[in-house]
Design a protein around this motif. Structure first.
Motif, PDB file in Angstrom:
ATOM      1  N   LEU A   1       0.847  -1.188   0.000  1.00  0.00           N
ATOM      2  CA  LEU A   1       0.000   0.000   0.000  1.00  0.00           C
ATOM      3  C   LEU A   1       0.885   1.243   0.000  1.00  0.00           C
ATOM      4  O   LEU A   1       1.660   1.448   0.937  1.00  0.00           O
ATOM      5  CB  LEU A   1      -0.898   0.014   1.242  1.00  0.00           C
ATOM      6  CG  LEU A   1      -1.853  -1.161   1.360  1.00  0.00           C
ATOM      7  CD1 LEU A   1      -2.361  -1.303   2.777  1.00  0.00           C
ATOM      8  CD2 LEU A   1      -3.004  -1.005   0.385  1.00  0.00           C
ATOM      9  N   GLU A   2       0.784   2.034  -1.058  1.00  0.00           N
ATOM     10  CA  GLU A   2       1.523   3.296  -1.113  1.00  0.00           C
ATOM     11  C   GLU A   2       1.076   4.173   0.057  1.00  0.00           C
ATOM     12  O   GLU A   2      -0.078   4.093   0.494  1.00  0.00           O
ATOM     13  CB  GLU A   2       1.239   4.030  -2.433  1.00  0.00           C
ATOM     14  CG  GLU A   2       1.708   3.304  -3.661  1.00  0.00           C
ATOM     15  CD  GLU A   2       3.220   3.325  -3.814  1.00  0.00           C
ATOM     16  OE1 GLU A   2       3.878   4.227  -3.265  1.00  0.00           O
ATOM     17  OE2 GLU A   2       3.734   2.414  -4.480  1.00  0.00           O
ATOM     18  N   GLY A   3       1.959   5.026   0.526  1.00  0.00           N
ATOM     19  CA  GLY A   3       1.643   5.897   1.656  1.00  0.00           C
ATOM     20  C   GLY A   3       0.402   6.733   1.452  1.00  0.00           C
ATOM     21  O   GLY A   3      -0.429   6.870   2.349  1.00  0.00           O
ATOM     22  N   THR A   4       0.232   7.293   0.247  1.00  0.00           N
ATOM     23  CA  THR A   4      -0.937   8.151  -0.020  1.00  0.00           C
ATOM     24  C   THR A   4      -2.228   7.330   0.003  1.00  0.00           C
ATOM     25  O   THR A   4      -3.248   7.792   0.507  1.00  0.00           O
ATOM     26  CB  THR A   4      -0.799   8.874  -1.373  1.00  0.00           C
ATOM     27  OG1 THR A   4      -0.497   7.906  -2.384  1.00  0.00           O
ATOM     28  CG2 THR A   4       0.293   9.920  -1.333  1.00  0.00           C
ATOM     29  N   ALA A   5      -2.179   6.110  -0.524  1.00  0.00           N
ATOM     30  CA  ALA A   5      -3.366   5.240  -0.512  1.00  0.00           C
ATOM     31  C   ALA A   5      -3.716   4.843   0.915  1.00  0.00           C
ATOM     32  O   ALA A   5      -4.893   4.851   1.304  1.00  0.00           O
ATOM     33  CB  ALA A   5      -3.124   3.998  -1.367  1.00  0.00           C
ATOM     34  N   LEU A   6      -2.692   4.509   1.696  1.00  0.00           N
ATOM     35  CA  LEU A   6      -2.932   4.142   3.097  1.00  0.00           C
ATOM     36  C   LEU A   6      -3.542   5.313   3.853  1.00  0.00           C
ATOM     37  O   LEU A   6      -4.511   5.140   4.605  1.00  0.00           O
ATOM     38  CB  LEU A   6      -1.631   3.694   3.767  1.00  0.00           C
ATOM     39  CG  LEU A   6      -1.792   3.205   5.207  1.00  0.00           C
ATOM     40  CD1 LEU A   6      -2.489   1.847   5.246  1.00  0.00           C
ATOM     41  CD2 LEU A   6      -0.449   3.113   5.896  1.00  0.00           C
ATOM     42  N   GLN A   7      -3.012   6.508   3.644  1.00  0.00           N
ATOM     43  CA  GLN A   7      -3.538   7.693   4.326  1.00  0.00           C
ATOM     44  C   GLN A   7      -5.003   7.935   3.949  1.00  0.00           C
ATOM     45  O   GLN A   7      -5.823   8.256   4.805  1.00  0.00           O
ATOM     46  CB  GLN A   7      -2.696   8.930   3.995  1.00  0.00           C
ATOM     47  CG  GLN A   7      -3.050  10.137   4.847  1.00  0.00           C
ATOM     48  CD  GLN A   7      -2.885   9.885   6.340  1.00  0.00           C
ATOM     49  OE1 GLN A   7      -1.824   9.484   6.794  1.00  0.00           O
ATOM     50  NE2 GLN A   7      -3.926  10.108   7.119  1.00  0.00           N
ATOM     51  N   ALA A   8      -5.338   7.761   2.671  1.00  0.00           N
ATOM     52  CA  ALA A   8      -6.725   7.945   2.228  1.00  0.00           C
ATOM     53  C   ALA A   8      -7.649   6.933   2.905  1.00  0.00           C
ATOM     54  O   ALA A   8      -8.755   7.280   3.336  1.00  0.00           O
ATOM     55  CB  ALA A   8      -6.817   7.818   0.705  1.00  0.00           C
TER      56      ALA A   8
END
Length: 136
Positions: free
Chosen positions: A106-113
């Motif tokens: 999971l890319e950081g931006t996807a995880l944050q979303a």
């Protein structure tokens, strides 16, 4: 650079079987994550390096190492790499594949979303992170 994401049915089935995540979260994870295969012995992440992604282990096992010492082993359904992303700091440990591994990256931006849209997921990540950090 934008990626078109498609639901990965195998990942959806694996996550449904091995986690307590609700169906909507499982679908979101299986859509935004990327299934990766990591050979036995490979370092997936290194202690004291910047974080750009987290993983959910689907098959195999990994060792959590701090200062070269094995602190614990993680298996299918376990999440790793999220601590540094959630807390915006360097990796607290190294992760090395102790078997051949399949994991959902999971890319950081996807995880944050996902954390932003699903408070229960955010709480589960924080709880897991807190208990692992306490063990160090």
């Amino acid at each position: 650079m934008s990626h078109k994401h498609r639901l990965d049915r195998q990942v959806e089935n694996d996550l449904t079987r091995m986690t307590t995540f609700d169906a909507a979260l499982v679908r979101a994870l299986a859509t935004v994550g990327t299934s990766v295969h990591i050979p036995k012995g490979w370092a997936i992440m290194m202690e004291m390096t910047p974080a750009d992604s987290a993983y959910i282990l689907l098959k195999g096992s990994v060792e959590v190492r701090k200062s070269g010492e094995v602190r614990r082993t993680l298996g299918p359904g376990d999440v790793f790499g999220e601590i540094a992303l959630v807390d915006h700091r360097l990796r607290s440990a190294s992760i090395v594949a102790s078997t051949d591994v399949t994991a959902l990256r999971l890319e950081g931006t996807a995880l944050q979303a996902l954390v932003d849209m699903n408070p229960a997921f955010a709480d589960a990540l924080r709880s897991s992170a807190d208990s692992r950090l306490a063990a160090f």
